[in-house]
Design an enzyme around this catalytic site. Structure first.
Site, PDB file in Angstrom:
ATOM      1  N   GLY A   1       0.792  -1.232   0.000  1.00 50.95           N
ATOM      2  CA  GLY A   1       0.000   0.000   0.000  1.00 50.95           C
ATOM      3  C   GLY A   1       0.816   1.270   0.000  1.00 50.95           C
ATOM      4  O   GLY A   1       0.260   2.364  -0.158  1.00 50.95           O
TER       5      GLY A   1
ATOM      6  N   GLY B   1       3.521   1.795  -2.079  1.00 52.03           N
ATOM      7  CA  GLY B   1       4.273   1.947  -3.324  1.00 52.03           C
ATOM      8  C   GLY B   1       3.495   2.763  -4.352  1.00 52.03           C
ATOM      9  O   GLY B   1       2.473   3.385  -4.043  1.00 52.03           O
TER      10      GLY B   1
ATOM     11  N   GLY C   1      -0.032   1.171  -4.828  1.00 53.23           N
ATOM     12  CA  GLY C   1      -0.796   1.240  -3.581  1.00 53.23           C
ATOM     13  C   GLY C   1      -1.229   2.671  -3.267  1.00 53.23           C
ATOM     14  O   GLY C   1      -2.377   2.918  -2.885  1.00 53.23           O
TER      15      GLY C   1
ATOM     16  N   TYR D   1      12.211 -12.550 -12.002  1.00 48.16           N
ATOM     17  CA  TYR D   1      10.953 -11.843 -11.705  1.00 48.16           C
ATOM     18  C   TYR D   1       9.804 -12.449 -12.511  1.00 48.16           C
ATOM     19  O   TYR D   1       8.726 -12.739 -11.984  1.00 48.16           O
ATOM     20  CB  TYR D   1      11.156 -10.371 -12.068  1.00 48.16           C
ATOM     21  CG  TYR D   1       9.944  -9.482 -12.004  1.00 48.16           C
ATOM     22  CD1 TYR D   1       9.517  -8.928 -10.803  1.00 48.16           C
ATOM     23  CD2 TYR D   1       9.247  -9.135 -13.166  1.00 48.16           C
ATOM     24  CE1 TYR D   1       8.432  -8.073 -10.750  1.00 48.16           C
ATOM     25  CE2 TYR D   1       8.154  -8.274 -13.123  1.00 48.16           C
ATOM     26  CZ  TYR D   1       7.749  -7.744 -11.910  1.00 48.16           C
ATOM     27  OH  TYR D   1       6.666  -6.899 -11.871  1.00 48.16           O
TER      28      TYR D   1
ATOM     29  N   PRO E   1      -0.844  -5.210 -15.704  1.00 39.73           N
ATOM     30  CA  PRO E   1      -0.687  -3.838 -16.198  1.00 39.73           C
ATOM     31  C   PRO E   1       0.539  -3.725 -17.109  1.00 39.73           C
ATOM     32  O   PRO E   1       1.500  -4.468 -16.962  1.00 39.73           O
ATOM     33  CB  PRO E   1      -0.457  -3.002 -14.928  1.00 39.73           C
ATOM     34  CG  PRO E   1      -0.467  -3.960 -13.772  1.00 39.73           C
ATOM     35  CD  PRO E   1      -0.368  -5.353 -14.325  1.00 39.73           C
ATOM     36  N   THR E   2       0.495  -2.775 -18.035  1.00 37.76           N
ATOM     37  CA  THR E   2       1.703  -2.414 -18.777  1.00 37.76           C
ATOM     38  C   THR E   2       2.545  -1.505 -17.863  1.00 37.76           C
ATOM     39  O   THR E   2       2.268  -1.428 -16.668  1.00 37.76           O
ATOM     40  CB  THR E   2       1.330  -1.718 -20.098  1.00 37.76           C
ATOM     41  OG1 THR E   2       0.287  -0.784 -19.840  1.00 37.76           O
ATOM     42  CG2 THR E   2       0.839  -2.716 -21.126  1.00 37.76           C
ATOM     43  N   ASN E   3       3.521  -0.794 -18.392  1.00 28.05           N
ATOM     44  CA  ASN E   3       4.387   0.049 -17.539  1.00 28.05           C
ATOM     45  C   ASN E   3       3.556   1.085 -16.789  1.00 28.05           C
ATOM     46  O   ASN E   3       2.831   1.863 -17.423  1.00 28.05           O
ATOM     47  CB  ASN E   3       5.385   0.823 -18.402  1.00 28.05           C
ATOM     48  CG  ASN E   3       6.327  -0.108 -19.108  1.00 28.05           C
ATOM     49  OD1 ASN E   3       7.388  -0.421 -18.606  1.00 28.05           O
ATOM     50  ND2 ASN E   3       5.925  -0.580 -20.267  1.00 28.05           N
TER      51      ASN E   3
ATOM     52  N   LYS F   1      16.493  12.325 -14.346  1.00 29.62           N
ATOM     53  CA  LYS F   1      17.634  12.846 -15.106  1.00 29.62           C
ATOM     54  C   LYS F   1      17.376  14.268 -15.598  1.00 29.62           C
ATOM     55  O   LYS F   1      18.291  15.097 -15.603  1.00 29.62           O
ATOM     56  CB  LYS F   1      17.906  11.951 -16.300  1.00 29.62           C
ATOM     57  CG  LYS F   1      18.603  10.674 -15.941  1.00 29.62           C
ATOM     58  CD  LYS F   1      18.913   9.952 -17.224  1.00 29.62           C
ATOM     59  CE  LYS F   1      19.577   8.641 -16.995  1.00 29.62           C
ATOM     60  NZ  LYS F   1      19.811   7.963 -18.255  1.00 29.62           N
TER      61      LYS F   1
HETATM   62  P1  NDP Z   1       6.691  -0.336  -5.457  1.00 29.01           P
HETATM   63  O1  NDP Z   1       8.126  -0.742  -5.419  1.00 29.01           O
HETATM   64  O2  NDP Z   1       6.368   1.099  -5.651  1.00 29.01           O
HETATM   65  O3  NDP Z   1       6.003  -0.818  -4.122  1.00 29.01           O
HETATM   66  C1  NDP Z   1       6.240  -2.076  -3.621  1.00 29.01           C
HETATM   67  C2  NDP Z   1       5.374  -2.280  -2.411  1.00 29.01           C
HETATM   68  O4  NDP Z   1       5.571  -3.617  -1.956  1.00 29.01           O
HETATM   69  C3  NDP Z   1       5.708  -1.330  -1.255  1.00 29.01           C
HETATM   70  O5  NDP Z   1       4.504  -0.954  -0.609  1.00 29.01           O
HETATM   71  C4  NDP Z   1       6.550  -2.213  -0.338  1.00 29.01           C
HETATM   72  O6  NDP Z   1       6.453  -1.857   1.026  1.00 29.01           O
HETATM   73  C5  NDP Z   1       5.883  -3.559  -0.572  1.00 29.01           C
HETATM   74  N1  NDP Z   1       6.793  -4.660  -0.250  1.00 29.01           N
HETATM   75  C6  NDP Z   1       7.967  -4.960  -0.862  1.00 29.01           C
HETATM   76  N2  NDP Z   1       8.542  -6.003  -0.250  1.00 29.01           N
HETATM   77  C7  NDP Z   1       7.713  -6.367   0.774  1.00 29.01           C
HETATM   78  C8  NDP Z   1       7.772  -7.372   1.772  1.00 29.01           C
HETATM   79  N3  NDP Z   1       8.790  -8.254   1.850  1.00 29.01           N
HETATM   80  N4  NDP Z   1       6.751  -7.453   2.659  1.00 29.01           N
HETATM   81  C9  NDP Z   1       5.719  -6.577   2.603  1.00 29.01           C
HETATM   82  N5  NDP Z   1       5.595  -5.616   1.677  1.00 29.01           N
HETATM   83  C10 NDP Z   1       6.598  -5.509   0.768  1.00 29.01           C
HETATM   84  O7  NDP Z   1       5.970  -1.251  -6.554  1.00 29.01           O
HETATM   85  P2  NDP Z   1       4.825  -0.846  -7.601  1.00 29.01           P
HETATM   86  O8  NDP Z   1       3.744  -0.139  -6.880  1.00 29.01           O
HETATM   87  O9  NDP Z   1       5.500  -0.220  -8.770  1.00 29.01           O
HETATM   88  O10 NDP Z   1       4.321  -2.265  -8.107  1.00 29.01           O
HETATM   89  C11 NDP Z   1       3.170  -2.850  -7.572  1.00 29.01           C
HETATM   90  C12 NDP Z   1       2.836  -4.146  -8.269  1.00 29.01           C
HETATM   91  O11 NDP Z   1       2.618  -3.934  -9.647  1.00 29.01           O
HETATM   92  C13 NDP Z   1       3.944  -5.199  -8.156  1.00 29.01           C
HETATM   93  O12 NDP Z   1       3.363  -6.452  -7.916  1.00 29.01           O
HETATM   94  C14 NDP Z   1       4.605  -5.162  -9.517  1.00 29.01           C
HETATM   95  O13 NDP Z   1       5.170  -6.395  -9.830  1.00 29.01           O
HETATM   96  C15 NDP Z   1       3.433  -4.814 -10.408  1.00 29.01           C
HETATM   97  N6  NDP Z   1       3.785  -4.139 -11.649  1.00 29.01           N
HETATM   98  C16 NDP Z   1       4.467  -2.945 -11.603  1.00 29.01           C
HETATM   99  C17 NDP Z   1       4.755  -2.294 -12.788  1.00 29.01           C
HETATM  100  C18 NDP Z   1       5.422  -0.949 -12.790  1.00 29.01           C
HETATM  101  O14 NDP Z   1       5.632  -0.411 -13.885  1.00 29.01           O
HETATM  102  N7  NDP Z   1       5.746  -0.369 -11.636  1.00 29.01           N
HETATM  103  C19 NDP Z   1       4.368  -2.851 -14.098  1.00 29.01           C
HETATM  104  C20 NDP Z   1       3.608  -4.058 -14.006  1.00 29.01           C
HETATM  105  C21 NDP Z   1       3.358  -4.679 -12.817  1.00 29.01           C
HETATM  106  P3  NDP Z   1       7.493  -0.803   1.717  1.00 29.01           P
HETATM  107  O15 NDP Z   1       7.096   0.562   1.196  1.00 29.01           O
HETATM  108  O16 NDP Z   1       7.254  -0.929   3.163  1.00 29.01           O
HETATM  109  O17 NDP Z   1       8.843  -1.229   1.271  1.00 29.01           O
END
Ligand code: NDP
Length: 320
Positions: free
Chosen positions: A15, A17, A20, A142, A169-171, A193
């Site tokens: 939640g 990231g 989230g 991954y 999702p895409t990027n 950058k």
């Molecule tokens: P972020 O890196 O922004 O966020 C990752 C989240 O996962 C954070 O809330 C982090 O918590 C949590 N997390 C990581 N490790 C753990 C752990 N060991 N235990 C509990 N929580 C954990 O990722 P995104 O929001 O970018 O990605 C979200 C999802 O979407 C992922 O599943 C990713 O694979 C998928 N995705 C992302 C894409 C992208 O372009 N970003 C594209 C396609 C899919 P904390 O803040 O506490 O570290």
């Protein structure tokens, strides 16, 4: 209160990231009645740890789980830490899905990605192709861990009747992205950058040729679609969440939009000694459009501008 009106307790892992916090933003806007949304971070529980995860989920008693958390990163981090990407994501996904089964959670939505598809396929990608061949070697760890989520959704459904599904999702981009040059994805990396180049009066260098094509989804559009998936998408098989194929855009054009959003007047260079990654991975959103023909995606120029504005305003606290 009838069972249909019972309060939904929606637990969102990851939640804190990009995705989230995009979801939190949209949930705060619509404030859905009879729904309690709980956004978790790794501080609430390390999801690679089974007992911590079980204890937290038992306490929260979710009726629905949006399993966003993952170890994620851009091309260069993926190439360097393949084994960690595989093991950490496998552990998290196995813990979350098994505990959701134990606690009889009504629905779980997990996250796959278009970069988990086979490298050698005929484009556009669609949901049925996930397992048709090996993924690109750059993100092998991954991709294989994510593919296993689709396997788990199917077998948990067939053996235990669980309603576990996934979105692809895409990027993704938007406020709260990771703007770190080594760990982040292409779009926030380019923003970082340009920010630095403007501050330092230096050229803006794009890694690679700028030719690869990508589809980008704004995190707030993705959030709206996830809420729809939670309410109305009833398949176990996954669904691609992406803007339309004609919205595919080159890295060079994205870089130009970022330059405009920052009003950067310096030189723009392309460092072709750096890897380009996959040339393209066009995804079809035909399935999404069959359910949601009228969904309006935010134009990329607007999404980039909002993200750049957020980054400038939050530079001190942004991940970078
Ligand atoms: P972020 O890196 O922004 O966020 C990752 C989240 O996962 C954070 O809330 C982090 O918590 C949590 N997390 C990581 N490790 C753990 C752990 N060991 N235990 C509990 N929580 C954990 O990722 P995104 O929001 O970018 O990605 C979200 C999802 O979407 C992922 O599943 C990713 O694979 C998928 N995705 C992302 C894409 C992208 O372009 N970003 C594209 C396609 C899919 P904390 O803040 O506490 O570290």
């Amino acid at each position: 209160m009838s069972s249909a009106e019972e309060e939904k307790v929606v637990v969102v892992t990851g939640g804190t990231g990009l995705v989230g916090l995009g979801l939190q933003h949209v949930i705060n806007e619509i404030n859905p009645p009879n729904e309690k949304w709980i956004f978790l971070s790794s501080k609430d529980a390390d999801l690679t740890n089974t007992e911590e995860t079980r204890a937290l989920f038992k306490k929260l008693h979710p009726t629905h789980v949006i399993h966003v958390a993952a170890m994620v990163g851009g091309l260069f981090r993926n190439m360097k830490y393949k084994c960690d990407f595989f093991r950490i994501n496998m552990k998290m996904n196995d813990n979350v899905l098994e505990i959701c089964k134990e606690l009889k959670v009504k629905k779980v939505i997990s996250f796959l990605s278009t970069c988990i598809f086979p490298d050698d396929v005929v484009y556009p990608l669609d949901e049925k192709m996930i397992h048709d061949g090996p993924p690109h070697d750059s993100n092998y760890g991954y991709a294989m861990a994510k593919r296993m989520v689709d396997v788990m959704n199917k077998v948990y459904h067939e053996q235990y009747g669980c309603n576990f599904t996934a979105v692809i999702p895409t990027n993704i981009f938007g406020p709260h992205d990771n703007f770190n040059l080594e760990d982040g994805h292409v779009l926030p990396g380019l923003m970082r950058k340009v920010y630095d180049a403007k501050r330092d009066g230096t050229p803006f260098t794009v890694w690679g040729s700028g030719k690869p094509l990508r589809q980008f989804i704004y995190s707030r559009d993705l959030a709206r679609l996830i809420i729809w998936v939670l309410q109305d998408y009833n398949e176990i098989s996954p669904i691609i969440l992406s803007p339309d194929e004609e919205d595919e855009i080159s890295i060079k054009d994205v870089a130009q939009l970022i330059v405009e959003a920052f009003d950067f007047k310096g030189e723009v260079l392309f460092d072709t000694s750096k890897a380009d990654g996959q040339y393209k991975k066009t995804a079809s959103n035909k399935k999404l459009r069959s359910y949601q023909p009228n969904f309006k995606f935010t134009p990329i120029r607007q999404g980039i501008r909002e993200t750049v504005d957020w980054f400038i305003e939050n530079y001190e606290v942004a991940r970078k």
